[in-house]
Design a protein around this motif. Structure first.
Motif, PDB file in Angstrom:
ATOM      1  N   ARG A   5      28.992  18.293   9.373  1.00  0.00           N
ATOM      2  CA  ARG A   5      27.525  18.388   9.458  1.00  0.00           C
ATOM      3  C   ARG A   5      26.832  17.502   8.424  1.00  0.00           C
ATOM      4  N   LEU A   6      27.527  17.192   7.337  1.00  0.00           N
ATOM      5  CA  LEU A   6      26.931  16.366   6.289  1.00  0.00           C
ATOM      6  C   LEU A   6      26.946  14.906   6.692  1.00  0.00           C
ATOM      7  N   SER A   7      25.778  14.324   6.792  1.00  0.00           N
ATOM      8  CA  SER A   7      25.715  12.891   7.054  1.00  0.00           C
ATOM      9  C   SER A   7      25.099  12.206   5.831  1.00  0.00           C
ATOM     10  N   THR A   8      25.400  10.937   5.721  1.00  0.00           N
ATOM     11  CA  THR A   8      24.992  10.186   4.539  1.00  0.00           C
ATOM     12  C   THR A   8      24.348   8.874   4.943  1.00  0.00           C
ATOM     13  N   ARG A   9      23.751   8.250   3.945  1.00  0.00           N
ATOM     14  CA  ARG A   9      23.263   6.891   4.104  1.00  0.00           C
ATOM     15  C   ARG A   9      23.662   6.153   2.822  1.00  0.00           C
ATOM     16  N   PRO A  10      23.696   4.840   2.862  1.00  0.00           N
ATOM     17  CA  PRO A  10      24.057   4.097   1.653  1.00  0.00           C
ATOM     18  C   PRO A  10      23.021   4.317   0.548  1.00  0.00           C
ATOM     19  N   SER A  11      23.499   4.336  -0.670  1.00  0.00           N
ATOM     20  CA  SER A  11      22.609   4.427  -1.815  1.00  0.00           C
ATOM     21  C   SER A  11      21.714   3.190  -1.835  1.00  0.00           C
ATOM     22  N   PRO A  12      20.432   3.343  -2.151  1.00  0.00           N
ATOM     23  CA  PRO A  12      19.558   2.174  -2.169  1.00  0.00           C
ATOM     24  C   PRO A  12      19.911   1.183  -3.276  1.00  0.00           C
ATOM     25  N   ASP A  13      20.575   1.676  -4.331  1.00  0.00           N
ATOM     26  CA  ASP A  13      20.968   0.778  -5.412  1.00  0.00           C
ATOM     27  C   ASP A  13      22.038   1.464  -6.252  1.00  0.00           C
ATOM     28  N   ALA A  14      23.280   1.164  -5.959  1.00  0.00           N
ATOM     29  CA  ALA A  14      24.399   1.817  -6.644  1.00  0.00           C
ATOM     30  C   ALA A  14      24.549   1.365  -8.098  1.00  0.00           C
ATOM     31  N   ARG A  15      23.748   0.397  -8.523  1.00  0.00           N
ATOM     32  CA  ARG A  15      23.825  -0.045  -9.919  1.00  0.00           C
ATOM     33  C   ARG A  15      23.165   0.945 -10.874  1.00  0.00           C
ATOM     34  N   HIS A  16      22.291   1.807 -10.353  1.00  0.00           N
ATOM     35  CA  HIS A  16      21.514   2.700 -11.204  1.00  0.00           C
ATOM     36  C   HIS A  16      21.874   4.153 -10.957  1.00  0.00           C
ATOM     37  N   ASP A  17      21.825   4.936 -12.023  1.00  0.00           N
ATOM     38  CA  ASP A  17      21.975   6.378 -11.900  1.00  0.00           C
ATOM     39  C   ASP A  17      20.614   6.978 -11.591  1.00  0.00           C
ATOM     40  N   PHE A  18      20.559   7.793 -10.553  1.00  0.00           N
ATOM     41  CA  PHE A  18      19.341   8.533 -10.259  1.00  0.00           C
ATOM     42  C   PHE A  18      19.730   9.912  -9.761  1.00  0.00           C
ATOM     43  N   LEU A  19      18.825  10.845  -9.900  1.00  0.00           N
ATOM     44  CA  LEU A  19      19.081  12.233  -9.565  1.00  0.00           C
ATOM     45  C   LEU A  19      18.500  12.575  -8.202  1.00  0.00           C
ATOM     46  N   VAL A  20      19.297  13.253  -7.396  1.00  0.00           N
ATOM     47  CA  VAL A  20      18.844  13.820  -6.132  1.00  0.00           C
ATOM     48  C   VAL A  20      18.929  15.328  -6.290  1.00  0.00           C
ATOM     49  N   GLU A  21      17.851  16.028  -5.967  1.00  0.00           N
ATOM     50  CA  GLU A  21      17.854  17.489  -6.020  1.00  0.00           C
ATOM     51  C   GLU A  21      17.424  18.030  -4.668  1.00  0.00           C
ATOM     52  N   LEU A  22      18.218  18.943  -4.143  1.00  0.00           N
ATOM     53  CA  LEU A  22      17.932  19.588  -2.869  1.00  0.00           C
ATOM     54  C   LEU A  22      18.040  21.097  -3.059  1.00  0.00           C
ATOM     55  N   ASN A  23      17.187  21.832  -2.375  1.00  0.00           N
ATOM     56  CA  ASN A  23      17.199  23.294  -2.445  1.00  0.00           C
ATOM     57  C   ASN A  23      17.320  23.842  -1.035  1.00  0.00           C
ATOM     58  N   GLY A  24      18.034  24.952  -0.906  1.00  0.00           N
ATOM     59  CA  GLY A  24      18.206  25.544   0.415  1.00  0.00           C
ATOM     60  C   GLY A  24      18.625  26.991   0.307  1.00  0.00           C
ATOM     61  N   GLN A  25      18.939  27.546   1.479  1.00  0.00           N
ATOM     62  CA  GLN A  25      19.343  28.943   1.566  1.00  0.00           C
ATOM     63  C   GLN A  25      20.562  29.031   2.481  1.00  0.00           C
ATOM     64  N   PRO A  26      21.776  29.008   1.904  1.00  0.00           N
ATOM     65  CA  PRO A  26      22.974  29.039   2.735  1.00  0.00           C
ATOM     66  C   PRO A  26      23.209  30.383   3.421  1.00  0.00           C
ATOM     67  N   LEU A  27      22.728  31.459   2.814  1.00  0.00           N
ATOM     68  CA  LEU A  27      22.856  32.808   3.365  1.00  0.00           C
ATOM     69  C   LEU A  27      21.558  33.561   3.079  1.00  0.00           C
ATOM     70  N   PRO A  28      21.235  34.570   3.857  1.00  0.00           N
ATOM     71  CA  PRO A  28      20.029  35.345   3.564  1.00  0.00           C
ATOM     72  C   PRO A  28      20.072  35.897   2.137  1.00  0.00           C
ATOM     73  N   GLY A  29      19.008  35.676   1.397  1.00  0.00           N
ATOM     74  CA  GLY A  29      18.913  36.176   0.042  1.00  0.00           C
ATOM     75  C   GLY A  29      19.649  35.354  -1.005  1.00  0.00           C
ATOM     76  N   VAL A  30      20.250  34.245  -0.602  1.00  0.00           N
ATOM     77  CA  VAL A  30      20.992  33.383  -1.533  1.00  0.00           C
ATOM     78  C   VAL A  30      20.269  32.045  -1.630  1.00  0.00           C
ATOM     79  N   ARG A  31      19.930  31.668  -2.847  1.00  0.00           N
ATOM     80  CA  ARG A  31      19.265  30.388  -3.095  1.00  0.00           C
ATOM     81  C   ARG A  31      20.271  29.379  -3.626  1.00  0.00           C
ATOM     82  N   LEU A  32      20.129  28.144  -3.172  1.00  0.00           N
ATOM     83  CA  LEU A  32      20.999  27.056  -3.587  1.00  0.00           C
ATOM     84  C   LEU A  32      20.164  25.961  -4.216  1.00  0.00           C
ATOM     85  N   THR A  33      20.612  25.453  -5.355  1.00  0.00           N
ATOM     86  CA  THR A  33      20.053  24.242  -5.932  1.00  0.00           C
ATOM     87  C   THR A  33      21.202  23.269  -6.086  1.00  0.00           C
ATOM     88  N   LEU A  34      21.055  22.134  -5.461  1.00  0.00           N
ATOM     89  CA  LEU A  34      22.071  21.091  -5.493  1.00  0.00           C
ATOM     90  C   LEU A  34      21.477  19.894  -6.212  1.00  0.00           C
TER      91      LEU A  34
END
Length: 123
Positions: A5-34
């Motif tokens: 289910r996980l799909s990706t795209r190329p990094s816009p610039d692999a020379r630099h470190d940058f942070l991606v943050e995603l939030n979701g709910q994998p199960l009812p009542g459970v919070r996810l921070t990635l």
């Protein structure tokens, strides 16, 4: 199957470190921070939603088999397998039956960015 289910795209610039943050709910009542520092691939946010839906039958939370710890490890393993990020942190939390938070992180063996990680501690 859930990793598919996980799909990706190329990094816009692999020379630099940058942070991606995603939030979701994998199960009812459970919070996810990635949070992750991508290497060559960046997750498609819509695919993360579909991926999290695959946890509907996961072994439970709280005192059930596996719990939040097993959930965090499963997500970390899937992300490492599909994205191979430079650094990744998975945090899952629930308030039932009592407040419970699990945080796990991993990084590529040769990657280090103390300034970026120091800033993350403040977030």
């Amino acid at each position: 199957m859930r990793r598919e289910r996980l799909s990706t795209r190329p990094s816009p610039d692999a020379r630099h470190d940058f942070l991606v943050e995603l939030n979701g709910q994998p199960l009812p009542g459970v919070r996810l921070t990635l949070r992750l520092v991508p290497d060559l691939l960046v997750p498609e946010p819509a695919s993360v939603v579909a991926y999290l839906a695959e946890f509907a039958g996961f072994g439970g939370t709280g005192g059930s088999a596996g719990g939040l710890e097993a959930l965090a490890v499963a997500i970390l393993d899937d992300l490492n397998n599909e994205l191979v990020p430079r650094w990744v942190e998975v945090a899952v939390e629930s308030d039932v039956p009592l407040p419970h938070r699990v945080v796990i992180e991993d990084r590529q063996p040769t990657w280090d960015n103390p300034r970026l990680l120091g800033r993350l501690r403040l977030l």
